[in-house]
Design a protein around this motif. Structure first.
Motif, PDB file in Angstrom:
ATOM      1  N   HIS A 140      44.421  15.673 -23.135  1.00 11.19           N
ATOM      2  CA  HIS A 140      44.377  17.125 -23.571  1.00 11.19           C
ATOM      3  C   HIS A 140      45.646  17.943 -22.861  1.00 11.19           C
ATOM      4  CE1 HIS A 140      41.817  17.924 -20.083  1.00 11.19           C
ATOM      5  NE2 HIS A 140      42.042  18.924 -20.307  1.00 11.19           N
ATOM      6  N   LEU A 141      45.888  17.656 -21.792  1.00  9.07           N
ATOM      7  CA  LEU A 141      46.890  18.562 -20.911  1.00  9.07           C
ATOM      8  C   LEU A 141      48.265  18.390 -21.327  1.00  9.07           C
ATOM      9  CD1 LEU A 141      45.653  17.621 -17.254  1.00  9.07           C
ATOM     10  CD2 LEU A 141      45.102  19.973 -18.673  1.00  9.07           C
ATOM     11  N   LEU A 142      48.540  17.393 -22.416  1.00  9.23           N
ATOM     12  CA  LEU A 142      49.898  16.956 -22.765  1.00  9.23           C
ATOM     13  C   LEU A 142      49.978  17.480 -24.267  1.00  9.23           C
ATOM     14  CD1 LEU A 142      50.867  13.522 -21.015  1.00  9.23           C
ATOM     15  CD2 LEU A 142      51.070  16.006 -20.307  1.00  9.23           C
ATOM     16  N   THR A 143      48.734  17.846 -24.826  1.00  8.88           N
ATOM     17  CA  THR A 143      48.762  18.362 -26.461  1.00  8.88           C
ATOM     18  C   THR A 143      48.447  19.612 -26.737  1.00  8.88           C
ATOM     19  OG1 THR A 143      46.647  17.384 -26.533  1.00  8.88           O
ATOM     20  CG2 THR A 143      48.184  15.718 -26.958  1.00  8.88           C
ATOM     21  N   HIS A 186      50.852  25.038 -25.899  1.00  7.61           N
ATOM     22  CA  HIS A 186      51.760  25.542 -25.167  1.00  7.61           C
ATOM     23  C   HIS A 186      52.809  24.482 -24.639  1.00  7.61           C
ATOM     24  CE1 HIS A 186      49.888  24.302 -21.414  1.00  7.61           C
ATOM     25  NE2 HIS A 186      48.803  24.647 -21.920  1.00  7.61           N
ATOM     26  N   VAL A 187      52.453  23.349 -24.882  1.00  8.50           N
ATOM     27  CA  VAL A 187      53.265  22.079 -24.185  1.00  8.50           C
ATOM     28  C   VAL A 187      54.223  21.840 -25.165  1.00  8.50           C
ATOM     29  CG1 VAL A 187      53.062  19.896 -23.365  1.00  8.50           C
ATOM     30  CG2 VAL A 187      51.096  21.603 -22.979  1.00  8.50           C
ATOM     31  N   THR A 188      55.398  21.365 -24.706  1.00  4.86           N
ATOM     32  CA  THR A 188      56.597  20.772 -25.172  1.00  4.86           C
ATOM     33  C   THR A 188      56.932  19.407 -24.615  1.00  4.86           C
ATOM     34  OG1 THR A 188      57.415  22.902 -26.230  1.00  4.86           O
ATOM     35  CG2 THR A 188      59.041  20.909 -26.264  1.00  4.86           C
ATOM     36  N   ALA A 189      56.789  18.240 -25.268  1.00  5.08           N
ATOM     37  CA  ALA A 189      57.300  16.838 -24.731  1.00  5.08           C
ATOM     38  C   ALA A 189      58.950  16.919 -24.735  1.00  5.08           C
ATOM     39  CB  ALA A 189      56.558  15.861 -25.698  1.00  5.08           C
ATOM     40  N   LEU A 190      59.717  16.839 -23.567  1.00  2.00           N
ATOM     41  CA  LEU A 190      61.088  16.759 -23.654  1.00  2.00           C
ATOM     42  C   LEU A 190      61.626  15.299 -23.482  1.00  2.00           C
ATOM     43  CD1 LEU A 190      61.451  19.472 -20.830  1.00  2.00           C
ATOM     44  CD2 LEU A 190      61.693  19.847 -23.012  1.00  2.00           C
ATOM     45  N   ARG A 208      58.302  33.947 -15.333  1.00  3.41           N
ATOM     46  CA  ARG A 208      57.177  33.699 -16.258  1.00  3.41           C
ATOM     47  C   ARG A 208      57.563  32.422 -17.080  1.00  3.41           C
ATOM     48  NH1 ARG A 208      57.806  39.819 -17.260  1.00  3.41           N
ATOM     49  NH2 ARG A 208      56.558  40.921 -15.426  1.00  3.41           N
ATOM     50  N   GLY A 209      58.348  31.636 -17.090  1.00  2.00           N
ATOM     51  CA  GLY A 209      58.629  30.612 -17.719  1.00  2.00           C
ATOM     52  C   GLY A 209      57.630  29.524 -17.563  1.00  2.00           C
ATOM     53  N   ARG A 210      57.980  28.609 -18.382  1.00  2.00           N
ATOM     54  CA  ARG A 210      56.913  27.332 -18.464  1.00  2.00           C
ATOM     55  C   ARG A 210      57.255  26.742 -17.375  1.00  2.00           C
ATOM     56  NH1 ARG A 210      57.177  25.006 -24.654  1.00  2.00           N
ATOM     57  NH2 ARG A 210      59.194  25.846 -24.207  1.00  2.00           N
ATOM     58  N   ARG A 211      56.339  26.004 -16.734  1.00  2.00           N
ATOM     59  CA  ARG A 211      56.639  24.992 -15.470  1.00  2.00           C
ATOM     60  C   ARG A 211      57.039  23.454 -16.247  1.00  2.00           C
ATOM     61  NH1 ARG A 211      52.172  24.665 -10.938  1.00  2.00           N
ATOM     62  NH2 ARG A 211      50.883  25.149 -12.629  1.00  2.00           N
ATOM     63  N   ARG A 212      57.893  22.643 -15.641  1.00  2.00           N
ATOM     64  CA  ARG A 212      58.107  21.478 -16.078  1.00  2.00           C
ATOM     65  C   ARG A 212      57.271  20.322 -15.410  1.00  2.00           C
ATOM     66  NH1 ARG A 212      64.205  18.985 -16.183  1.00  2.00           N
ATOM     67  NH2 ARG A 212      63.660  18.793 -14.002  1.00  2.00           N
ATOM     68  N   LEU A 213      56.614  19.458 -16.058  1.00  2.00           N
ATOM     69  CA  LEU A 213      55.779  18.346 -15.632  1.00  2.00           C
ATOM     70  C   LEU A 213      56.643  17.031 -15.699  1.00  2.00           C
ATOM     71  CD1 LEU A 213      53.512  16.800 -14.855  1.00  2.00           C
ATOM     72  CD2 LEU A 213      52.644  16.630 -16.996  1.00  2.00           C
ATOM     73  N   CYS A 214      56.937  16.528 -14.520  1.00  2.82           N
ATOM     74  CA  CYS A 214      57.874  15.299 -14.540  1.00  2.82           C
ATOM     75  C   CYS A 214      57.005  14.131 -13.953  1.00  2.82           C
ATOM     76  CB  CYS A 214      58.940  15.477 -13.744  1.00  2.82           C
ATOM     77  SG  CYS A 214      59.864  13.899 -13.262  1.00  2.82           S
ATOM     78  N   PHE A 220      59.262  14.049 -19.298  1.00  3.49           N
ATOM     79  CA  PHE A 220      59.243  15.453 -18.986  1.00  3.49           C
ATOM     80  C   PHE A 220      58.356  16.093 -20.039  1.00  3.49           C
ATOM     81  CE2 PHE A 220      63.225  13.759 -17.154  1.00  3.49           C
ATOM     82  CZ  PHE A 220      63.185  14.318 -15.677  1.00  3.49           C
ATOM     83  N   TRP A 221      57.420  16.970 -19.578  1.00  4.65           N
ATOM     84  CA  TRP A 221      57.110  18.079 -20.521  1.00  4.65           C
ATOM     85  C   TRP A 221      57.198  19.421 -20.161  1.00  4.65           C
ATOM     86  CZ3 TRP A 221      55.039  13.217 -18.907  1.00  4.65           C
ATOM     87  CH2 TRP A 221      54.791  12.583 -19.771  1.00  4.65           C
ATOM     88  N   LEU A 222      57.091  20.566 -20.920  1.00  4.03           N
ATOM     89  CA  LEU A 222      56.940  21.930 -20.617  1.00  4.03           C
ATOM     90  C   LEU A 222      55.620  22.487 -20.818  1.00  4.03           C
ATOM     91  CD1 LEU A 222      60.745  23.460 -21.519  1.00  4.03           C
ATOM     92  CD2 LEU A 222      59.726  23.086 -19.126  1.00  4.03           C
ATOM     93  N   GLY A 223      55.170  23.348 -20.036  1.00  5.32           N
ATOM     94  CA  GLY A 223      53.879  23.876 -20.438  1.00  5.32           C
ATOM     95  C   GLY A 223      53.577  24.965 -19.473  1.00  5.32           C
ATOM     96  N   HIS A 224      52.509  25.738 -19.826  1.00  3.94           N
ATOM     97  CA  HIS A 224      51.937  26.963 -19.185  1.00  3.94           C
ATOM     98  C   HIS A 224      50.522  26.440 -18.301  1.00  3.94           C
ATOM     99  CE1 HIS A 224      54.743  30.276 -20.057  1.00  3.94           C
ATOM    100  NE2 HIS A 224      54.722  30.015 -21.231  1.00  3.94           N
ATOM    101  N   TRP A 225      50.576  25.323 -17.607  1.00  7.61           N
ATOM    102  CA  TRP A 225      49.548  24.954 -17.125  1.00  7.61           C
ATOM    103  C   TRP A 225      49.126  25.800 -15.736  1.00  7.61           C
ATOM    104  CZ3 TRP A 225      53.673  21.359 -18.026  1.00  7.61           C
ATOM    105  CH2 TRP A 225      53.347  20.612 -19.143  1.00  7.61           C
ATOM    106  N   THR A 226      47.556  25.890 -15.471  1.00  6.18           N
ATOM    107  CA  THR A 226      47.140  26.780 -14.612  1.00  6.18           C
ATOM    108  C   THR A 226      47.138  26.037 -13.380  1.00  6.18           C
ATOM    109  OG1 THR A 226      44.924  26.314 -15.227  1.00  6.18           O
ATOM    110  CG2 THR A 226      45.900  28.188 -16.106  1.00  6.18           C
ATOM    111  N   ARG A 227      47.207  26.943 -12.061  1.00  3.34           N
ATOM    112  CA  ARG A 227      47.063  26.104 -10.772  1.00  3.34           C
ATOM    113  C   ARG A 227      45.782  25.223 -10.830  1.00  3.34           C
ATOM    114  NH1 ARG A 227      47.624  29.041  -5.191  1.00  3.34           N
ATOM    115  NH2 ARG A 227      48.754  30.527  -6.459  1.00  3.34           N
ATOM    116  N   GLY A 228      46.227  23.957 -10.313  1.00  4.12           N
ATOM    117  CA  GLY A 228      45.038  22.931 -10.211  1.00  4.12           C
ATOM    118  C   GLY A 228      44.687  22.378 -11.638  1.00  4.12           C
ATOM    119  N   ALA A 229      45.415  22.430 -12.583  1.00  5.26           N
ATOM    120  CA  ALA A 229      45.003  21.807 -13.644  1.00  5.26           C
ATOM    121  C   ALA A 229      45.052  20.031 -13.614  1.00  5.26           C
ATOM    122  CB  ALA A 229      45.780  22.051 -14.712  1.00  5.26           C
TER     123      ALA A 229
END
Length: 237
Positions: free
Chosen positions: A75-78, A81-85, A124-130, A215-224
């Motif tokens: 659910h954290l990837l769907t 606010h999430v964009t798959a890169l 304030r941009g989205r963080r990248r998940l790698c 890679f994904w982009l999203g507005h995940w909170t700290r500790g998500a």
């Protein structure tokens, strides 16, 4: 503002090193002006570890966190606010990994601009998940100074500008100080990082196997994506 990395200092020392940077010129591998690690890599100093330690006031959007693929719930990837890169394949033993796709030369440490944010909103941009899919180990390269501070140092019009990799290159060309960090990521390890805010790149230096990253982009909170990578005592090889 310095980079903030949410890893206990003792654990960070085990997988992170630092060096200065240089400007590439007349190099067939790199664009002229590209900012690249200068080497040699050194252990983190006490002062640098202190600078990299986040506080309770550190904004989630500017925080670097390390994660494991096994801890990423679907659910954290769907979320909306999430964009798959997609994925990127990196050659082995590459000091930096990102090419200019027009001519194949590498661009060195750079700034992402997926969210097209101006100076005022850049933090304030989205963080990248790698996530490192392997088979080889890779590094996250990060600059210790954010792009807002860099723009203030080199642009009279910083308050109304749209920060760009060229601002980083101007900063280094002016002889101003910058530290490059590299954080080791074994297959299955990953990171959340504000790549719109901190100049960065990937690296496979010293490793004989290639590495693929997703890679994904999203507005995940700290500790998500907790538990954090090293809070359980884990250590990448």
């Amino acid at each position: 503002m310095s980079a903030s990395i949410a890893v206990p200092p003792g654990d960070l020392r085990q997988r992170c090193e630092a060096t200065s940077v240089r400007t590439a010129a007349g190099d067939a591998v790199y664009e002229d002006g590209a900012v690249v690690p200068a080497g040699p890599w050194q252990p983190l100093t006490d002062d640098l570890c202190h600078q990299l330690t986040p506080s309770a006031d550190t904004a989630d959007a500017t925080l670097v966190e390390l994660v494991r693929a096994a801890d990423i719930k679907p659910h954290l990837l769907t979320a909306p606010h999430v964009t798959a890169l997609g994925r990127a394949d990196s050659y082995p033993n590459a000091a930096t990994t990102t090419p200019n796709y027009a001519d194949g030369r590498r661009i060195g440490l750079h700034l992402d601009n997926w969210d097209k944010l101006d100076y005022e909103n850049k933090a304030r941009g989205r963080r990248r998940l790698c996530v490192n899919l392997g088979p080889g180990t890779r590094y996250l390269l990060l600059c210790n100074i954010d792009i807002q501070a860099i723009c203030r140092a080199v642009r009279p019009d910083y308050a109304t500008c749209y920060p760009h990799t060229d601002d980083l290159r101007a900063y280094i060309a002016a002889g101003l100080p910058l530290t490059c960090l590299r954080i080791r990521l074994a297959p299955g390890d990953g990171y959340l990082a504000p790549t719109e805010y901190l100049p960065h790149d990937g690296s496979t230096a010293g490793y004989a196997e290639p590495s693929t990253a997703a890679f994904w982009l999203g507005h995940w909170t700290r500790g998500a994506f907790s538990p954090p990578l090293l809070a359980r005592g884990g250590e990448a090889g």
